[in-house]
Design an enzyme around this catalytic site. Sequence first.
Site, PDB file in Angstrom:
ATOM      1  N   SER A   1      -4.616 -74.046  53.673  1.00 42.48           N
ATOM      2  CA  SER A   1      -3.713 -73.039  54.267  1.00 42.48           C
ATOM      3  C   SER A   1      -2.270 -73.289  53.869  1.00 42.48           C
ATOM      4  O   SER A   1      -1.833 -74.448  53.766  1.00 42.48           O
ATOM      5  CB  SER A   1      -3.769 -73.114  55.805  1.00 42.48           C
ATOM      6  OG  SER A   1      -5.034 -72.769  56.285  1.00 42.48           O
ATOM      7  N   ILE A   2      -1.517 -72.204  53.720  1.00 41.07           N
ATOM      8  CA  ILE A   2      -0.071 -72.332  53.496  1.00 41.07           C
ATOM      9  C   ILE A   2       0.545 -73.081  54.684  1.00 41.07           C
ATOM     10  O   ILE A   2       1.434 -73.910  54.518  1.00 41.07           O
ATOM     11  CB  ILE A   2       0.562 -70.937  53.295  1.00 41.07           C
ATOM     12  CG1 ILE A   2       0.127 -70.390  51.928  1.00 41.07           C
ATOM     13  CG2 ILE A   2       2.076 -71.001  53.412  1.00 41.07           C
ATOM     14  CD1 ILE A   2       0.663 -69.024  51.583  1.00 41.07           C
TER      15      ILE A   2
ATOM     16  N   GLN B   1      -7.173 -69.839  66.233  1.00 49.08           N
ATOM     17  CA  GLN B   1      -7.640 -68.476  66.515  1.00 49.08           C
ATOM     18  C   GLN B   1      -8.843 -68.479  67.461  1.00 49.08           C
ATOM     19  O   GLN B   1      -8.958 -67.615  68.326  1.00 49.08           O
ATOM     20  CB  GLN B   1      -8.011 -67.802  65.187  1.00 49.08           C
ATOM     21  CG  GLN B   1      -8.467 -66.365  65.330  1.00 49.08           C
ATOM     22  CD  GLN B   1      -8.908 -65.776  64.001  1.00 49.08           C
ATOM     23  OE1 GLN B   1      -8.663 -66.350  62.935  1.00 49.08           O
ATOM     24  NE2 GLN B   1      -9.546 -64.634  64.045  1.00 49.08           N
TER      25      GLN B   1
ATOM     26  N   VAL C   1      -4.522 -63.495  68.117  1.00 50.76           N
ATOM     27  CA  VAL C   1      -3.455 -62.489  68.274  1.00 50.76           C
ATOM     28  C   VAL C   1      -3.996 -61.064  68.406  1.00 50.76           C
ATOM     29  O   VAL C   1      -3.245 -60.158  68.773  1.00 50.76           O
ATOM     30  CB  VAL C   1      -2.409 -62.577  67.126  1.00 50.76           C
ATOM     31  CG1 VAL C   1      -1.756 -63.941  67.068  1.00 50.76           C
ATOM     32  CG2 VAL C   1      -3.020 -62.203  65.773  1.00 50.76           C
TER      33      VAL C   1
ATOM     34  N   TYR D   1      -4.719 -55.415  46.550  1.00 53.44           N
ATOM     35  CA  TYR D   1      -4.017 -55.899  47.755  1.00 53.44           C
ATOM     36  C   TYR D   1      -4.026 -54.816  48.848  1.00 53.44           C
ATOM     37  O   TYR D   1      -3.973 -55.115  50.038  1.00 53.44           O
ATOM     38  CB  TYR D   1      -2.601 -56.354  47.400  1.00 53.44           C
ATOM     39  CG  TYR D   1      -2.010 -57.326  48.406  1.00 53.44           C
ATOM     40  CD1 TYR D   1      -2.661 -58.506  48.735  1.00 53.44           C
ATOM     41  CD2 TYR D   1      -0.800 -57.051  49.028  1.00 53.44           C
ATOM     42  CE1 TYR D   1      -2.124 -59.392  49.664  1.00 53.44           C
ATOM     43  CE2 TYR D   1      -0.255 -57.928  49.955  1.00 53.44           C
ATOM     44  CZ  TYR D   1      -0.923 -59.090  50.263  1.00 53.44           C
ATOM     45  OH  TYR D   1      -0.390 -59.966  51.187  1.00 53.44           O
TER      46      TYR D   1
ATOM     47  N   LYS E   1       2.319 -55.811  54.983  1.00 55.14           N
ATOM     48  CA  LYS E   1       3.433 -56.705  54.618  1.00 55.14           C
ATOM     49  C   LYS E   1       4.757 -55.936  54.534  1.00 55.14           C
ATOM     50  O   LYS E   1       5.799 -56.480  54.905  1.00 55.14           O
ATOM     51  CB  LYS E   1       3.146 -57.413  53.288  1.00 55.14           C
ATOM     52  CG  LYS E   1       1.995 -58.405  53.339  1.00 55.14           C
ATOM     53  CD  LYS E   1       2.193 -59.504  54.384  1.00 55.14           C
ATOM     54  CE  LYS E   1       1.174 -60.624  54.243  1.00 55.14           C
ATOM     55  NZ  LYS E   1       1.192 -61.558  55.381  1.00 55.14           N
TER      56      LYS E   1
ATOM     57  N   LEU F   1      -8.191 -69.511  51.976  1.00 53.21           N
ATOM     58  CA  LEU F   1      -9.310 -68.730  52.531  1.00 53.21           C
ATOM     59  C   LEU F   1      -8.969 -67.237  52.540  1.00 53.21           C
ATOM     60  O   LEU F   1      -9.744 -66.398  52.060  1.00 53.21           O
ATOM     61  CB  LEU F   1      -9.564 -69.226  53.959  1.00 53.21           C
ATOM     62  CG  LEU F   1     -10.886 -68.873  54.600  1.00 53.21           C
ATOM     63  CD1 LEU F   1     -12.033 -69.519  53.834  1.00 53.21           C
ATOM     64  CD2 LEU F   1     -10.888 -69.350  56.055  1.00 53.21           C
TER      65      LEU F   1
HETATM   66  P1  NAD Z   1      -5.417 -68.913  55.543  1.00 55.50           P
HETATM   67  O1  NAD Z   1      -6.749 -68.230  55.548  1.00 55.50           O
HETATM   68  O2  NAD Z   1      -5.411 -70.367  55.348  1.00 55.50           O
HETATM   69  O3  NAD Z   1      -4.595 -68.550  56.856  1.00 55.50           O
HETATM   70  C1  NAD Z   1      -4.710 -67.316  57.503  1.00 55.50           C
HETATM   71  C2  NAD Z   1      -4.661 -67.605  58.988  1.00 55.50           C
HETATM   72  O4  NAD Z   1      -4.622 -66.395  59.739  1.00 55.50           O
HETATM   73  C3  NAD Z   1      -5.880 -68.394  59.470  1.00 55.50           C
HETATM   74  O5  NAD Z   1      -5.461 -69.586  60.087  1.00 55.50           O
HETATM   75  C4  NAD Z   1      -6.520 -67.479  60.494  1.00 55.50           C
HETATM   76  O6  NAD Z   1      -7.119 -68.175  61.577  1.00 55.50           O
HETATM   77  C5  NAD Z   1      -5.314 -66.671  60.942  1.00 55.50           C
HETATM   78  N1  NAD Z   1      -5.716 -65.447  61.644  1.00 55.50           N
HETATM   79  C6  NAD Z   1      -6.359 -64.359  61.137  1.00 55.50           C
HETATM   80  N2  NAD Z   1      -6.625 -63.490  62.148  1.00 55.50           N
HETATM   81  C7  NAD Z   1      -6.121 -64.050  63.278  1.00 55.50           C
HETATM   82  C8  NAD Z   1      -6.104 -63.667  64.651  1.00 55.50           C
HETATM   83  N3  NAD Z   1      -6.686 -62.532  65.070  1.00 55.50           N
HETATM   84  N4  NAD Z   1      -5.504 -64.481  65.556  1.00 55.50           N
HETATM   85  C9  NAD Z   1      -4.940 -65.650  65.162  1.00 55.50           C
HETATM   86  N5  NAD Z   1      -4.936 -66.081  63.897  1.00 55.50           N
HETATM   87  C10 NAD Z   1      -5.533 -65.281  62.965  1.00 55.50           C
HETATM   88  O7  NAD Z   1      -4.597 -68.177  54.369  1.00 55.50           O
HETATM   89  P2  NAD Z   1      -3.070 -68.294  53.911  1.00 55.50           P
HETATM   90  O8  NAD Z   1      -3.054 -67.777  52.531  1.00 55.50           O
HETATM   91  O9  NAD Z   1      -2.530 -69.632  54.210  1.00 55.50           O
HETATM   92  O10 NAD Z   1      -2.362 -67.186  54.804  1.00 55.50           O
HETATM   93  C11 NAD Z   1      -1.230 -67.454  55.616  1.00 55.50           C
HETATM   94  C12 NAD Z   1      -0.192 -66.342  55.486  1.00 55.50           C
HETATM   95  O11 NAD Z   1       0.379 -66.406  54.174  1.00 55.50           O
HETATM   96  C13 NAD Z   1      -0.750 -64.943  55.625  1.00 55.50           C
HETATM   97  O12 NAD Z   1       0.205 -64.143  56.303  1.00 55.50           O
HETATM   98  C14 NAD Z   1      -0.853 -64.476  54.177  1.00 55.50           C
HETATM   99  O13 NAD Z   1      -0.828 -63.063  54.044  1.00 55.50           O
HETATM  100  C15 NAD Z   1       0.405 -65.103  53.630  1.00 55.50           C
HETATM  101  N6  NAD Z   1       0.493 -65.189  52.174  1.00 55.50           N
HETATM  102  C16 NAD Z   1      -0.511 -65.768  51.455  1.00 55.50           C
HETATM  103  C17 NAD Z   1      -0.408 -65.846  50.081  1.00 55.50           C
HETATM  104  C18 NAD Z   1      -1.509 -66.457  49.258  1.00 55.50           C
HETATM  105  O14 NAD Z   1      -1.576 -66.191  48.053  1.00 55.50           O
HETATM  106  N7  NAD Z   1      -2.348 -67.304  49.829  1.00 55.50           N
HETATM  107  C19 NAD Z   1       0.732 -65.344  49.411  1.00 55.50           C
HETATM  108  C20 NAD Z   1       1.753 -64.771  50.179  1.00 55.50           C
HETATM  109  C21 NAD Z   1       1.624 -64.694  51.561  1.00 55.50           C
END
Ligand code: NAD
Length: 254
Positions: free
Chosen positions: A16-17, A37, A62, A152, A159, A191
């Site tokens: 995860s980020i 979650q 959420v 996307y 976003k 993920l």
């Molecule tokens: P990740 O799957 O590791 O994290 C996504 C998280 O969202 C998970 O922990 C999940 O439990 C949570 N989530 C989803 N639905 C939820 C709910 N109903 N209640 C609470 N939590 C919920 O993936 P990631 O890539 O680390 O995503 C984190 C953020 O970074 C997201 O907003 C994603 O859009 C953004 N992002 C990702 C990328 C990429 O390429 N991975 C690029 C830019 C932005």
Amino acid sequence: MNGKKGLIMGLANKFSIAYGISESLKNQGADLIFTSQTDRFKDKISDIANEFGGYEVVLCDVSVDGSIELAFNKILNEVGQLDFIVHSIAFSDKNELTGKYYDTSKTNFLNAMAVSCYSFTEVCRYAKKLMQNGGSIVTLTYYGSEKVVPNYNVMALAKSALETSVKYLANDLGEFEIRVNAISAGPIKTLAASGVGEFSKILEIDRYRSPLNRNVTQKDIGDACVFLLSGLSAGMTGEIMHVDCGCSTIGVKF
Ligand code: NAD
């Protein structure tokens, strides 16, 4: 970040980020609390929380009405005031992150907006009570909100709305000395990202377009996030900061 305490929302696993952000924050001395979650994820997140120093994990889905308010009240009672919050949460039905955008269902459109955008508005509303001495809040967005990135789809709209909400929330919370910013992160294999159709192609093209000739790392995002959450960025709010190895600045590359 010594002596600063904050909440990390959206840690799922080591990819995860939010994991990269937590690691950078920990390296700079911050204390962390996490949300999970579901009960199903809680054990794994507790293991990671232990690795970072044994912090509390609070349930917060959420998409469930009242869940954010409940979680924040629990944090207020058990932990007290916070200095920062990271919102790293997004969701769309994976079947709609491929093919044509016009095939997006109304149900998934509304759900993606609620989880990926509206949740941030609610976080900021309830954060006020937890940040009576001011604070810094960061969310995560992606370039697909600005220009078309194949597959996307609905997430791009969520976003865009999230980025606009960052500006309105920054304006609302400025008088309380709470800053609100976003990081527009380059693509990272997580993920959530693996749900986007042909994601490996996006990574490959990004690497090609980058002036730095590489993809962004969890550490790149984590370190930039420390900057936004710390006093080093005290004069910044309402900003969408690109951390993408320069990809969003490139029009054409030969
Ligand atoms: P990740 O799957 O590791 O994290 C996504 C998280 O969202 C998970 O922990 C999940 O439990 C949570 N989530 C989803 N639905 C939820 C709910 N109903 N209640 C609470 N939590 C919920 O993936 P990631 O890539 O680390 O995503 C984190 C953020 O970074 C997201 O907003 C994603 O859009 C953004 N992002 C990702 C990328 C990429 O390429 N991975 C690029 C830019 C932005």
